[in-house]
Scaffold this motif. Structure first.
Motif, PDB file in Angstrom:
ATOM      1  N   SER A  97       0.823  -1.034   0.037  1.00 32.14           N
ATOM      2  CA  SER A  97      -0.009  -0.097  -0.039  1.00 32.14           C
ATOM      3  C   SER A  97       0.819   1.259  -0.003  1.00 32.14           C
ATOM      4  CB  SER A  97      -0.972  -0.027   1.206  1.00 32.14           C
ATOM      5  OG  SER A  97      -0.128  -0.053   2.444  1.00 32.14           O
ATOM      6  N   GLN A  98       1.983   1.307   0.926  1.00 29.34           N
ATOM      7  CA  GLN A  98       2.829   2.321   0.852  1.00 29.34           C
ATOM      8  C   GLN A  98       3.651   2.435  -0.688  1.00 29.34           C
ATOM      9  OE1 GLN A  98       4.652   4.537   3.497  1.00 29.34           O
ATOM     10  NE2 GLN A  98       2.418   4.438   4.238  1.00 29.34           N
ATOM     11  N   GLN A  99       3.866   1.561  -1.358  1.00 33.27           N
ATOM     12  CA  GLN A  99       4.381   1.542  -2.586  1.00 33.27           C
ATOM     13  C   GLN A  99       3.215   2.395  -3.891  1.00 33.27           C
ATOM     14  OE1 GLN A  99       5.636  -2.449  -3.434  1.00 33.27           O
ATOM     15  NE2 GLN A  99       7.572  -2.263  -2.678  1.00 33.27           N
ATOM     16  N   GLN A 100       2.246   1.882  -3.493  1.00 33.68           N
ATOM     17  CA  GLN A 100       0.969   2.161  -4.265  1.00 33.68           C
ATOM     18  C   GLN A 100       0.805   3.699  -4.141  1.00 33.68           C
ATOM     19  OE1 GLN A 100      -2.068  -0.479  -3.264  1.00 33.68           O
ATOM     20  NE2 GLN A 100      -1.534  -1.818  -4.904  1.00 33.68           N
ATOM     21  N   LEU A 101       0.799   4.141  -2.850  1.00 34.61           N
ATOM     22  CA  LEU A 101       0.460   5.458  -2.213  1.00 34.61           C
ATOM     23  C   LEU A 101       1.816   6.414  -3.030  1.00 34.61           C
ATOM     24  CD1 LEU A 101      -0.440   5.001   1.073  1.00 34.61           C
ATOM     25  CD2 LEU A 101      -1.973   5.881  -0.731  1.00 34.61           C
ATOM     26  N   LEU A 102       3.056   5.820  -3.174  1.00 36.05           N
ATOM     27  CA  LEU A 102       4.018   6.528  -3.443  1.00 36.05           C
ATOM     28  C   LEU A 102       4.055   6.920  -5.055  1.00 36.05           C
ATOM     29  CD1 LEU A 102       6.996   5.634  -1.253  1.00 36.05           C
ATOM     30  CD2 LEU A 102       6.202   7.986  -1.508  1.00 36.05           C
ATOM     31  N   SER A 103       3.649   5.637  -5.808  1.00 43.08           N
ATOM     32  CA  SER A 103       3.578   5.555  -7.268  1.00 43.08           C
ATOM     33  C   SER A 103       2.179   6.766  -7.597  1.00 43.08           C
ATOM     34  CB  SER A 103       3.092   4.243  -7.543  1.00 43.08           C
ATOM     35  OG  SER A 103       2.761   4.390  -9.129  1.00 43.08           O
ATOM     36  N   GLN A 104       1.228   6.820  -6.877  1.00 46.96           N
ATOM     37  CA  GLN A 104      -0.030   7.736  -6.959  1.00 46.96           C
ATOM     38  C   GLN A 104       0.841   9.185  -6.931  1.00 46.96           C
ATOM     39  OE1 GLN A 104      -3.748   6.900  -5.174  1.00 46.96           O
ATOM     40  NE2 GLN A 104      -3.084   4.751  -5.129  1.00 46.96           N
ATOM     41  N   LEU A 105       1.500   9.364  -5.731  1.00 48.41           N
ATOM     42  CA  LEU A 105       2.057  10.621  -5.746  1.00 48.41           C
ATOM     43  C   LEU A 105       3.208  11.035  -6.772  1.00 48.41           C
ATOM     44  CD1 LEU A 105       2.119  12.693  -3.323  1.00 48.41           C
ATOM     45  CD2 LEU A 105       4.106  11.761  -2.314  1.00 48.41           C
ATOM     46  N   THR A 106       3.940  10.067  -7.245  1.00 48.40           N
ATOM     47  CA  THR A 106       4.679  10.591  -8.240  1.00 48.40           C
ATOM     48  C   THR A 106       4.129  10.781  -9.431  1.00 48.40           C
ATOM     49  OG1 THR A 106       6.353   8.769  -7.212  1.00 48.40           O
ATOM     50  CG2 THR A 106       6.793   9.501  -9.507  1.00 48.40           C
ATOM     51  N   HIS A 107       2.815  10.204  -9.820  1.00 47.53           N
ATOM     52  CA  HIS A 107       2.156  10.551 -10.818  1.00 47.53           C
ATOM     53  C   HIS A 107       1.409  11.876 -10.894  1.00 47.53           C
ATOM     54  CE1 HIS A 107       3.426   6.354 -12.062  1.00 47.53           C
ATOM     55  NE2 HIS A 107       3.276   6.880 -13.121  1.00 47.53           N
ATOM     56  N   LEU A 108       1.169  12.251  -9.675  1.00 45.63           N
ATOM     57  CA  LEU A 108       0.490  13.632  -9.318  1.00 45.63           C
ATOM     58  C   LEU A 108       1.380  14.700  -9.605  1.00 45.63           C
ATOM     59  CD1 LEU A 108      -2.110  14.825  -8.476  1.00 45.63           C
ATOM     60  CD2 LEU A 108      -1.481  14.750  -6.107  1.00 45.63           C
ATOM     61  N   THR A 109       1.511  14.894 -10.875  1.00 45.01           N
ATOM     62  CA  THR A 109       2.536  16.166 -11.288  1.00 45.01           C
ATOM     63  C   THR A 109       2.020  17.621 -11.033  1.00 45.01           C
ATOM     64  OG1 THR A 109       1.648  16.232 -13.449  1.00 45.01           O
ATOM     65  CG2 THR A 109       3.690  14.645 -12.924  1.00 45.01           C
ATOM     66  N   ALA A 110       0.943  17.815 -10.981  1.00 39.86           N
ATOM     67  CA  ALA A 110       0.205  19.122 -10.688  1.00 39.86           C
ATOM     68  C   ALA A 110      -1.142  19.047  -9.723  1.00 39.86           C
ATOM     69  CB  ALA A 110      -0.038  19.855 -11.936  1.00 39.86           C
TER      70      ALA A 110
END
Length: 259
Positions: free
Chosen positions: A4-17
């Motif tokens: 779940s932490q990996q998924q959250l970080l992945s979502q955060l990385t893809h949130l560029t703006a």
């Protein structure tokens, strides 16, 4: 780090703006604690309406019960930790909206708390020109005027002091005197005291007392008896714990629990 932490970080990385100047809906990414160190190009208010949030940065540890929130500027490396029953309602804030340059713990007044809760029910792309946009403007105005608190623990710079401080933060019940720790480091009491003051802005006694009081917050939130919290945090006198707690938070532990 779990999946779940990996998924959250992945979502955060893809949130560029951010989709709007303020982002933080009830089911959105900001409402999860990401303990793995990370940063992003926007500011963050890490806030919980129930439980305790802790934010670690290279410069310090910041603690927020429900009466407080932690402001994290853009590009500051941080990890967010929370107690098991914590209910998070954090915000991501456009970098140009609030100009604070350092992490700080802010007092969250009742009105600001209600504004944050109301905003969490808005759609991601809320109407900036309508009533939703007006509420956001008031929320950001109240946040910008929030008072800073001392619910933080500064980290030193030197490796030996960092190791000692992390130990003391994890063992608030350790009552051994300054002389024990200076001896373990093979330095004089005066040298250790001078190092604390120079690197943290606090002397050894002040730093350890702050550390103990911050350690008490999640224990109180968990429902532990005040007397047991005092003992767990290194106080052999309940009256001394109450006096120190009130000096830092402005209320006794009993008053704090009913806020």
């Amino acid at each position: 780090m779990d999946i779940s932490q990996q998924q959250l970080l992945s979502q955060l990385t893809h949130l560029t703006a951010l989709p709007r100047p303020l982002f933080g809906q009830q089911l959105s990414l900001p409402n999860h604690a990401i303990s793995t160190p990370h940063c992003h190009p926007w500011a963050q208010l890490s806030y919980a309406i129930r439980g305790v949030i802790k934010v670690n940065t290279p410069k310090g540890q910041f603690i927020a019960p429900p009466t407080h929130g932690i402001f994290i500027p853009p590009q500051v490396m941080h990890g967010v930790h929370s107690t098991s029953h914590t209910l998070i309602r954090s915000l991501y804030i456009d970098a140009d909206t609030i100009a604070w340059q350092s992490c700080q713990v802010l007092s969250i007044e009742p009105l600001l708390k209600e504004l944050i809760i109301a905003f969490s029910a808005f759609p991601v792309e809320y109407d900036e020109q309508g009533s939703e946009g007006r509420l956001v403007a008031v929320l950001l105005d109240r946040l910008a005027s929030a008072q800073a608190s001392q619910l933080m623990l500064p980290w030193p710079n030197s490796p030996s002091l960092i190791e000692l401080c992390r130990y003391l933060a994890q063992h608030p019940d350790d009552c051994r005197p300054l002389a024990h720790f200076s001896g373990a480091l093979a330095i004089s009491d005066k040298t250790l005291s001078r190092g604390f003051k120079k690197e943290t802005g606090m002397n050894f006694r002040q730093w350890r007392q702050r550390s103990r009081l911050l350690a008490a917050l999640p224990l109180l939130e968990s429902g532990m008896r005040i007397t047991d919290v005092a003992l767990a945090c290194g106080y052999d006198s309940l009256s001394a714990f109450i006096a120190a707690f009130k000096a830092l938070l402005g209320s006794t532990p009993g008053e704090y629990l009913i806020k």
